[in-house]
Design an enzyme around this catalytic site. Structure first.
Site, short mmCIF file in Angstrom:
data_model
loop_
_atom_site.label_atom_id
_atom_site.label_comp_id
_atom_site.label_asym_id
_atom_site.label_seq_id
_atom_site.Cartn_x
_atom_site.Cartn_y
_atom_site.Cartn_z
N ASP A 52 17.22 2.49 31.72
CA ASP A 52 16.58 3.06 30.53
C ASP A 52 17.62 3.57 29.54
O ASP A 52 17.59 3.24 28.35
CB ASP A 52 15.64 4.21 30.93
N SER A 53 18.53 4.41 30.02
CA SER A 53 19.54 4.95 29.12
C SER A 53 20.48 3.87 28.61
O SER A 53 20.98 3.94 27.48
CB SER A 53 20.33 6.08 29.79
N GLU A 85 7.03 6.01 33.16
CA GLU A 85 7.34 7.36 33.65
C GLU A 85 6.50 8.40 32.93
O GLU A 85 6.00 9.35 33.54
CB GLU A 85 8.83 7.66 33.42
N GLU A 97 0.84 -1.20 0.00
CA GLU A 97 0.00 0.00 0.00
C GLU A 97 0.87 1.25 0.00
O GLU A 97 1.86 1.34 0.74
CB GLU A 97 -0.89 -0.03 1.25
N SER A 123 0.74 -1.91 7.20
CA SER A 123 0.29 -2.25 8.55
C SER A 123 1.46 -2.08 9.51
O SER A 123 2.44 -2.81 9.43
CB SER A 123 -0.21 -3.70 8.59
N SER A 169 23.17 7.60 32.13
CA SER A 169 23.13 7.92 33.56
C SER A 169 23.66 6.82 34.45
O SER A 169 23.93 7.05 35.63
CB SER A 169 21.70 8.24 33.96
N GLY A 170 23.74 5.61 33.93
CA GLY A 170 24.00 4.47 34.80
C GLY A 170 22.71 3.79 35.21
O GLY A 170 22.72 2.88 36.05
N CYS A 177 -5.30 -3.09 2.44
CA CYS A 177 -5.13 -3.11 3.91
C CYS A 177 -6.43 -3.34 4.67
O CYS A 177 -6.87 -4.46 4.84
CB CYS A 177 -4.43 -1.83 4.37
N LYS A 230 -9.32 1.63 -2.09
CA LYS A 230 -9.61 1.20 -0.72
C LYS A 230 -11.04 1.58 -0.35
O LYS A 230 -11.44 2.75 -0.49
CB LYS A 230 -8.60 1.83 0.23
#
Length: 524
Positions: free
Chosen positions: A297-298, A407, A41, A181, A293-294, A151, A115
């Site tokens: 996440d980072s 967060e 598509e 998709s 940062s330690g 689609c 479509k």
């Protein structure tokens, strides 16, 4: 007939480049002996073009691109590709277009399917730009009667119209669906469910690649009349595969659909890597920076960035403050060395002391009023963002945000501080999933993330002994449910304005913070 499915990675608006990608797939299909190549598509204009479709010059250029592709593909197999088609009718204030599949054959462009079912949920706003197409009959190609779908036409449950059933009733012996998709966890099972409902051979050609917040995973497939998967293309990669669908021709044996152990984390990692890689590549961003940062996440974002861009195009910056555990900086350095990415340390204390000197009276007045020290903590987060953005402005590239979905849902983040960044790779990944991803990375990469990072309690390190005040294993599933159902709670309500100012969030769930969640800031 031999049907070829081509997964290509277009870029919205790159008409010349997209035509070249289509031609490359056509060359591969020709060498494989295909009698028909099916491309996804909107393969020619890219998906989703959104409000560019209000520009009539773009619509005209896309039509010219389709005609150019038809001329240049002459001599090869016929091609069915997705593009935009002006139907000749207009609606005031509306582009009045078809999202269509066109047949390119003998140097000409012929509409074969417009479509009919236009999605208007989550990240899809197709009625804003497109008109529903009329029913069109199956097309005879290489001796096969083929019904073409675009689609959502295949996902007809709950709709008043049922394009697949109509095409089969009209004599189609094969259904071919052109799709764009996007990836989200569990989507492959949904696609197969819809393909299997019709008791027919269904060929499904899907885009792959990243486009802003959306990640297209490819994984095109063919199911036989009994619903068995007899061909499945690569995940998160380009592939052109040709399958002989002639009566009596042996099909590939049905593949094993049970996912192997660890496949959920592998799939998520591949999606995020592709999202970062294509965002940087398609926007011509040469380098990525992030604060390392330690924390977990980072660390996960650093691994994703190094995999996506190559270590030479990633720089991590540690920004220790008077409250930072020295082990945080040591662990960050160890991870950066293991990844081979750039690593620099900028101590926060000189800026922090200067800010306190300049803002001391204001900060003390807040503390004396019994309103806590959040403002003072936020100063540190914003100073870190200041430093990181100087790296971006002086060296070029983008800043990667390292916030996670939990967060973001809780509002446990600082505007213009740790919320800064152009692209947010894990902002649709809950905190428990981030830990799962970190453990998977370590299990597959020789423990590259130091144990201190994975095992420590999460902390912003903005005051002595600070630990995040949440049990993420308990709250993250509840938050996910609230977001998925467009519901709210006081924490979600208070922080809505923050999410409106967030960078681009790579979408990997059914409901991400981004264009698919339009919640008012002002409400009661």
């Amino acid at each position: 007939m031999k049907l070829s499915l081509g997964q290509i990675n277009p870029c919205v608006g790159d008409l010349e480049g997209n035509v070249a990608r289509c031609l490359e797939a056509a060359g591969m299909a020709r060498r494989q002996g295909a009698g028909l190549l099916v491309l996804p598509e909107m393969a020619i204009p890219g998906y989703p073009p959104r409000d560019i479709l209000y520009d009539p010059s773009f619509v005209s250029a896309a039509s010219e691109a389709a005609a150019d592709l038809a001329r240049r593909a002459r001599g090869g197999p016929p091609i069915v590709a997705g593009t935009i088609v002006p139907p000749g009718t207009t609606r005031p204030g509306h582009p009045g277009l078809y999202n269509a599949a066109v047949l390119l054959q003998d140097g000409e462009v012929r509409l074969v399917a417009a479509k009919r079912l236009l999605p208007a949920y989550d990240v899809y706003y197709e009625p804003r730009w497109f008109l529903p197409g009329p029913p069109l009959p199956p097309v005879e190609i290489a001796g096969r009667s083929i019904g073409f779908l675009v689609c959502e036409d295949l996902w007809d449950e709950g709709h008043a119209l049922h394009p697949p059933a109509e095409l089969l009733a009209a004599g189609a012996g094969l259904l071919v669906c052109l799709a764009a998709s996007p990836y989200r966890r569990g989507v492959m099972a949904q696609r197969l469910h819809h393909a299997r409902r019709h008791g027919a051979i269904v060929a499904y050609a899907n885009l792959w690649g990243g486009q802003d917040e959306l990640i297209f995973d490819g994984r095109s497939f063919i199911v036989d009349g009994e619903g068995r998967v007899v061909a499945r293309l690569a995940a998160f990669a380009q592939e052109v595969r040709t399958v002989d669908l002639s009566p009596g021709a042996p099909l590939d044996p049905p593949d094993e659909e049970l996912p192997p152990p660890g496949s959920a984390e592998l799939e998520l990692f591949q999606a995020l890597v592709l999202g970062v890689r294509d965002f940087a590549g398609k926007n011509r961003l040469p380098h990525a920076f992030l604060g390392l940062s330690g924390g977990v996440d980072s660390a996960v974002v650093a691994v994703i960035a190094a995999e996506a861009l190559g270590p030479e195009r990633v720089t991590a910056v540690a920004l220790p403050s008077r409250y930072t555990d020295p082990r945080s900086t040591t662990a960050a350095r160890d991870l950066a060395l293991a990844l081979g990415i750039g690593f620099e340390i900028v101590g926060l204390e000189p800026l922090h002391a200067a800010a306190e000197a300049a803002l001391g009276d204001l900060l003390q007045a807040r503390a004396h009023a019994g309103r806590g020290d959040t403002a003072a903590e936020n100063v540190q987060a914003r100073l870190r963002a200041l430093i990181l953005m100087v790296y971006v402005n002086t060296r070029g590239g983008m800043l990667l945000n390292t916030s996670n979905k939990s967060e973001l849902a809780l509002g446990y983040s600082t505007l213009y501080g740790d919320m800064a960044g152009t692209l947010c790779p894990i902002a649709d990944v809950g905190k428990p999933e981030v830990y799962s991803l970190a453990r998977w990375i370590n299990s597959t990469r020789g423990g590259i993330i130091p144990p201190f990072i994975v095992e420590r309690p999460p902390s912003a390190e903005l005051r002595p002994g600070q630990v995040d005040p949440f049990d993420y294993d308990e709250v993250a599933p509840l938050l996910e449910q609230l977001v998925a159902q467009n519901r709210s709670d006081p924490a979600l309500r208070r922080s809505e304005h923050k999410r409106w100012q967030m960078g681009v969030v790579l979408k990997v769930s059914e409901k991400a913070f981004g264009t698919g969640r339009l919640i008012p800031i002002t409400r009661r």
